[in-house]
Motif scaffolding. Structure first.
Motif, PDB file in Angstrom:
ATOM      1  N   UNK A  38       0.872  -0.703   0.093  1.00  0.00           N
ATOM      2  CA  UNK A  38       0.080   0.471  -0.539  1.00  0.00           C
ATOM      3  C   UNK A  38       1.170   1.327   0.493  1.00  0.00           C
ATOM      4  N   UNK A  39       2.177   1.066   0.822  1.00  0.00           N
ATOM      5  CA  UNK A  39       2.532   2.504   0.699  1.00  0.00           C
ATOM      6  C   UNK A  39       3.455   2.489  -0.492  1.00  0.00           C
ATOM      7  N   UNK A  40       3.772   1.641  -1.512  1.00  0.00           N
ATOM      8  CA  UNK A  40       4.986   1.737  -2.242  1.00  0.00           C
ATOM      9  C   UNK A  40       3.683   2.383  -3.783  1.00  0.00           C
ATOM     10  N   UNK A  41       2.259   1.230  -3.288  1.00  0.00           N
ATOM     11  CA  UNK A  41       1.265   2.284  -4.459  1.00  0.00           C
ATOM     12  C   UNK A  41       1.148   3.569  -4.494  1.00  0.00           C
ATOM     13  N   UNK A  42       1.068   4.490  -3.076  1.00  0.00           N
ATOM     14  CA  UNK A  42       0.815   5.367  -2.919  1.00  0.00           C
ATOM     15  C   UNK A  42       2.112   6.697  -3.598  1.00  0.00           C
ATOM     16  N   UNK A  43       2.909   6.091  -3.287  1.00  0.00           N
ATOM     17  CA  UNK A  43       4.334   6.576  -3.424  1.00  0.00           C
ATOM     18  C   UNK A  43       4.201   6.954  -5.063  1.00  0.00           C
ATOM     19  N   UNK A  44       3.927   5.507  -6.086  1.00  0.00           N
ATOM     20  CA  UNK A  44       3.523   5.933  -7.002  1.00  0.00           C
ATOM     21  C   UNK A  44       2.771   6.721  -7.784  1.00  0.00           C
ATOM     22  N   UNK A  45       1.734   6.567  -6.757  1.00  0.00           N
ATOM     23  CA  UNK A  45       0.336   7.373  -7.233  1.00  0.00           C
ATOM     24  C   UNK A  45       0.444   8.339  -7.017  1.00  0.00           C
ATOM     25  N   UNK A  46       1.614   9.623  -5.949  1.00  0.00           N
ATOM     26  CA  UNK A  46       1.859   9.987  -6.003  1.00  0.00           C
ATOM     27  C   UNK A  46       2.696  11.282  -6.311  1.00  0.00           C
ATOM     28  N   UNK A  47       3.613  10.414  -6.749  1.00  0.00           N
ATOM     29  CA  UNK A  47       4.788  10.639  -7.643  1.00  0.00           C
ATOM     30  C   UNK A  47       4.118  10.718  -9.071  1.00  0.00           C
ATOM     31  N   UNK A  48       3.493   9.976 -10.107  1.00  0.00           N
ATOM     32  CA  UNK A  48       2.395  10.412 -11.379  1.00  0.00           C
ATOM     33  C   UNK A  48       1.841  11.199 -11.342  1.00  0.00           C
ATOM     34  N   UNK A  49       0.733  12.236  -9.759  1.00  0.00           N
ATOM     35  CA  UNK A  49       0.190  12.428 -10.041  1.00  0.00           C
ATOM     36  C   UNK A  49       0.513  14.024  -9.798  1.00  0.00           C
ATOM     37  N   UNK A  50       1.983  13.891  -9.527  1.00  0.00           N
ATOM     38  CA  UNK A  50       2.183  14.868  -9.433  1.00  0.00           C
ATOM     39  C   UNK A  50       3.239  15.601 -10.573  1.00  0.00           C
ATOM     40  N   UNK A  51       3.677  14.327 -10.820  1.00  0.00           N
ATOM     41  CA  UNK A  51       4.372  14.753 -12.718  1.00  0.00           C
ATOM     42  C   UNK A  51       3.036  14.776 -13.949  1.00  0.00           C
TER      43      UNK A  51
END
Length: 402
Positions: free
Chosen positions: A185-198
């Protein structure tokens, strides 16, 4: 993976701990070997350089991490991870020809040797500025935070058009994403955060283009989702890998003073030293996993369609059939046929930039701080044994007052 000896060889303390047991157990195998992955599935492990290069250049093996059978280093299966993410586009590193060929052609011009050489003055300036700050600050210092991490981070930010003021955000999320021990869940949240930022950054760049890679890609493509994937890949790889290689390379060269002296006396030897350090550490050991799309005979075994294949990069880059005295660091070796950047068409897009940054950092650091040395015993250094990209957590160093 199963039966992994976690103790490094005593005569080579800088060999990545997580790879030490596999290297000893599998390096001398004449054929690929079945191993059990963390999710319980089996995959073929390749430890010989010739087998790895043959597999990576064979189009019958796929890079698509969402195909059934693709080997995973975490407990989740790739299909489960895709379900967590919902609809997921394939990034460049997951594509196969002809899609990969077309996508890579659209961006490879950004990373030519000529274009990277044009960055040399700016990279030199960045390195000097960070060394100025380190030398003016507390002694001892942590080289990771003073130099190793900020230099490649600032370079890739400027190249992509990402505000460096946001570096804490993407470095924190990158660290979580690359952790083998972090919950899914933490890894997926990191992916989501980075993709949203970009995604937000690309919207801004469309309205306010600059002289940067993402702006130039936006001028050629309306596919923002694809460009988010490209930016994600380049931002993640562009700082994490080079930063870890800087720290590890410094430790190795300090541990081999005669070889360090050779390159400081003659900087024309530094490019060869960089290649040897890349071979010696192979920090992204599993970056070249694949899954067979059809039955393939490789190295005397039959790999069936749907079976996963992982490359034991450290073992392959220390293959005695390919490198004399392979376990030894030798900056005169000229080991350009290593697989630290992969092999074949999908090999690392940013390798020219990484080589240039490493050469500049090593030459500048040891020229300006010739008395540099570890501030703690080598045995006290903490390595990233729980990350997909190997490195040092901290690197305490000291030097004589100038």
């Amino acid at each position: 993976m199963a039966s992994d000896d976690r103790s490094p060889p005593p005569d080579h303390p800088h060999l990545p701990v997580r790879a030490a047991g596999r290297a000893r157990a599998l390096r001398d195998r004449e054929t690929p070997t079945k191993v059990t992955m963390p999710n319980g599935e089996q995959a073929w492990a390749l430890s010989r350089l010739d087998h790895v290069r043959a597999m990576l250049s064979d189009p019958r093996f796929s890079s698509n991490r969402f195909l059934p059978g693709f080997p995973s280093l975490v407990r989740e299966r790739p299909q489960e991870m895709r379900e967590r993410q919902g609809r997921a586009r394939l990034s460049l590193v997951m594509m196969d020809p002809p899609e990969h060929t077309a996508a890579r052609r659209g961006v490879v011009g950004e990373f030519t040797v000529k274009r990277m050489e044009a960055l040399r003055p700016r990279i030199l300036q960045i390195v000097d500025e960070h060394l100025d700050a380190m030398l003016a600050g507390p002694n001892p210092a942590d080289l990771v935070t003073a130099l190793s991490l900020p230099v490649p981070s600032l370079v890739i930010c400027e190249l992509l058009g990402v505000p460096y003021s946001d570096h804490d955000f993407f470095q924190t999320n990158s660290s979580t994403l690359l952790s083998l021990s972090a919950p899914a869940e933490e890894r997926m949240a990191a992916v989501d955060a980075l993709q949203a930022y970009l995604g937000e950054l690309l919207v801004h760049r469309r309205e306010h283009p600059g002289d940067d890679l993402l702006s130039r890609q936006l001028a050629k493509s309306d596919d923002v989702e694809e460009l988010v994937g490209l930016g994600f890949l380049l931002l993640l790889a562009g700082h994490e890998t080079t930063a870890n290689m800087i720290s590890l390379g410094v430790v190795a060269l300090l541990d081999h003073p005669d070889q360090l002296k050779a390159i400081t006396a003659d900087p024309s030897r530094t490019p060869a030293a960089v290649e040897e350090l890349l071979r010696y550490f192979t920090i992204a050991e599993f970056a070249t996993a694949r899954v067979a799309r059809e039955d393939v005979e490789l190295g005397g075994v039959l790999i069936r369609a749907g079976e996963g294949v992982i490359t034991l990069g450290n073992a392959a880059n220390r293959d005695p059939a390919a490198f004399a005295d392979a376990a030894e660091l030798d900056v005169e070796r000229g080991a350009r046929h290593h697989i630290a950047f992969g092999f074949g068409p999908p090999q690392c897009l940013g390798q020219n930039l990484a080589r240039l940054e490493l050469q500049i950092v090593f030459d500048t650091l040891f020229r300006r701080v010739p008395s540099l040395r570890l501030a703690v015993p080598a045995d006290d250094l903490q390595y990233k044994d729980d990350a997909t990209i190997y490195g040092l957590r901290r690197l305490p160093v000291t030097w004589d007052a100038q």
